[in-house]
Design a protein around this motif. Structure first.
Motif, PDB file in Angstrom:
ATOM      1  N   ASP A  60      -2.517  -5.966 -14.624  1.00  0.00           N
ATOM      2  CA  ASP A  60      -2.259  -6.910 -13.530  1.00  0.00           C
ATOM      3  C   ASP A  60      -3.009  -6.497 -12.262  1.00  0.00           C
ATOM      4  OD1 ASP A  60      -0.570  -8.341 -15.199  1.00  0.00           O
ATOM      5  OD2 ASP A  60       1.262  -7.501 -14.344  1.00  0.00           O
ATOM      6  N   TYR A  68      -6.934  -6.853 -12.914  1.00  0.00           N
ATOM      7  CA  TYR A  68      -7.294  -8.269 -12.978  1.00  0.00           C
ATOM      8  C   TYR A  68      -7.254  -8.900 -11.586  1.00  0.00           C
ATOM      9  CZ  TYR A  68      -7.310 -13.213 -14.086  1.00  0.00           C
ATOM     10  OH  TYR A  68      -7.619 -14.545 -14.123  1.00  0.00           O
ATOM     11  N   SER A  69      -6.241  -8.556 -10.808  1.00  0.00           N
ATOM     12  CA  SER A  69      -6.148  -9.128  -9.461  1.00  0.00           C
ATOM     13  C   SER A  69      -7.339  -8.693  -8.614  1.00  0.00           C
ATOM     14  CB  SER A  69      -4.833  -8.741  -8.785  1.00  0.00           C
ATOM     15  OG  SER A  69      -4.837  -7.380  -8.430  1.00  0.00           O
ATOM     16  N   ARG A  82     -10.355 -10.725  -9.439  1.00  0.00           N
ATOM     17  CA  ARG A  82     -10.267 -12.027  -8.755  1.00  0.00           C
ATOM     18  C   ARG A  82     -10.587 -11.898  -7.262  1.00  0.00           C
ATOM     19  NH1 ARG A  82      -7.176 -16.072 -11.335  1.00  0.00           N
ATOM     20  NH2 ARG A  82      -7.830 -17.279  -9.534  1.00  0.00           N
ATOM     21  N   VAL A  83     -10.100 -10.831  -6.635  1.00  0.00           N
ATOM     22  CA  VAL A  83     -10.377 -10.602  -5.208  1.00  0.00           C
ATOM     23  C   VAL A  83     -11.875 -10.429  -4.986  1.00  0.00           C
ATOM     24  CG1 VAL A  83     -10.057  -8.935  -3.321  1.00  0.00           C
ATOM     25  CG2 VAL A  83      -8.084  -9.743  -4.628  1.00  0.00           C
ATOM     26  N   ASP A  97      -7.919 -15.398  -3.309  1.00  0.00           N
ATOM     27  CA  ASP A  97      -6.657 -14.808  -2.896  1.00  0.00           C
ATOM     28  C   ASP A  97      -5.822 -14.693  -4.171  1.00  0.00           C
ATOM     29  OD1 ASP A  97      -7.545 -14.888  -0.292  1.00  0.00           O
ATOM     30  OD2 ASP A  97      -6.349 -16.631   0.268  1.00  0.00           O
ATOM     31  N   PHE A  98      -5.007 -13.645  -4.275  1.00  0.00           N
ATOM     32  CA  PHE A  98      -4.294 -13.449  -5.533  1.00  0.00           C
ATOM     33  C   PHE A  98      -3.014 -12.665  -5.289  1.00  0.00           C
ATOM     34  CE2 PHE A  98      -3.780 -12.267 -10.006  1.00  0.00           C
ATOM     35  CZ  PHE A  98      -4.159 -13.458 -10.609  1.00  0.00           C
ATOM     36  N   ARG A  99      -2.060 -12.825  -6.185  1.00  0.00           N
ATOM     37  CA  ARG A  99      -0.783 -12.108  -6.098  1.00  0.00           C
ATOM     38  C   ARG A  99      -0.266 -11.810  -7.498  1.00  0.00           C
ATOM     39  NH1 ARG A  99       3.735 -14.635  -3.313  1.00  0.00           N
ATOM     40  NH2 ARG A  99       2.297 -14.968  -1.614  1.00  0.00           N
ATOM     41  N   PHE A 100       0.507 -10.745  -7.578  1.00  0.00           N
ATOM     42  CA  PHE A 100       1.182 -10.393  -8.818  1.00  0.00           C
ATOM     43  C   PHE A 100       2.377  -9.528  -8.454  1.00  0.00           C
ATOM     44  CE2 PHE A 100      -1.613  -6.824  -8.134  1.00  0.00           C
ATOM     45  CZ  PHE A 100      -0.872  -5.731  -8.524  1.00  0.00           C
ATOM     46  N   TRP A 107       2.549  -7.676  -4.830  1.00  0.00           N
ATOM     47  CA  TRP A 107       1.246  -7.419  -4.215  1.00  0.00           C
ATOM     48  C   TRP A 107       0.614  -8.761  -3.850  1.00  0.00           C
ATOM     49  CZ3 TRP A 107      -1.855  -2.612  -4.898  1.00  0.00           C
ATOM     50  CH2 TRP A 107      -1.091  -1.554  -5.356  1.00  0.00           C
TER      51      TRP A 107
END
Length: 152
Positions: free
Chosen positions: A40, A43-44, A47-48, A53-56, A67
């Motif tokens: 997680d 992978y985030s 993406r960043v 923008d990303f969250r997990f 996060w």
């Protein structure tokens, strides 16, 4: 800019200790195999690096560590919110901000990649999977981030 410190400890029996720090702030998290925590995170960050923008969330049984990555111009903001119970989903505003960081993307990715590469060399893929409930080591994501670092 001061150095970002990150450590992803070797998982044991479905638990890992993770710390992230910058300047005089640090947060220590004990995360569970309930989520594929390392994948997680990596992978985030992929993406960043692509501008998203990303969250997990990670589960600490019962704690949730959320996060949140957001871009602010040429830098990325990381906020880690802590919630008492991952079984009771709450809005961001209900969480306690346990860590925040405003940084260029490269130093953050570099700190994480350095720790994860060390983890892989110390444990190997098979031992990691054995300790993390048969979840494969996120090698593809790690390689993608290392490639991104070489290009930036």
């Amino acid at each position: 800019m001061s150095r970002i410190e990150f450590s992803y400890g070797a998982p044991e029996h479905g638990w890992a200790i993770v710390t992230i720090g910058h300047e005089d702030r640090e947060v220590r998290m004990v995360v569970s195999y309930v989520t594929d925590a390392l994948r997680d995170l990596l992978y985030s960050l992929v993406r960043v690096t692509q501008g998203d923008d990303f969250r997990f969330s990670w589960d600490g049984e019962p704690t949730e560590y959320r996060w949140i990555f957001t871009h602010e111009g040429d830098v990325v903001r990381l906020r880690i919110l802590t919630f008492r119970d991952h079984m009771r989903p709450e809005p961001d505003e209900a969480g306690r901000e346990s860590f925040t960081l405003l940084s260029e993307t490269g130093p953050l990715v570099r700190a994480v990649v350095r720790s994860v590469r060390r983890l892989l060399s110390e444990m190997g893929e098979e031992d990691y999977a054995r300790q993390w409930r048969d979840q494969a080591f996120p090698l593809r994501e790690l390689n993608t981030l290392e490639s991104w670092l070489r290009d930036h």
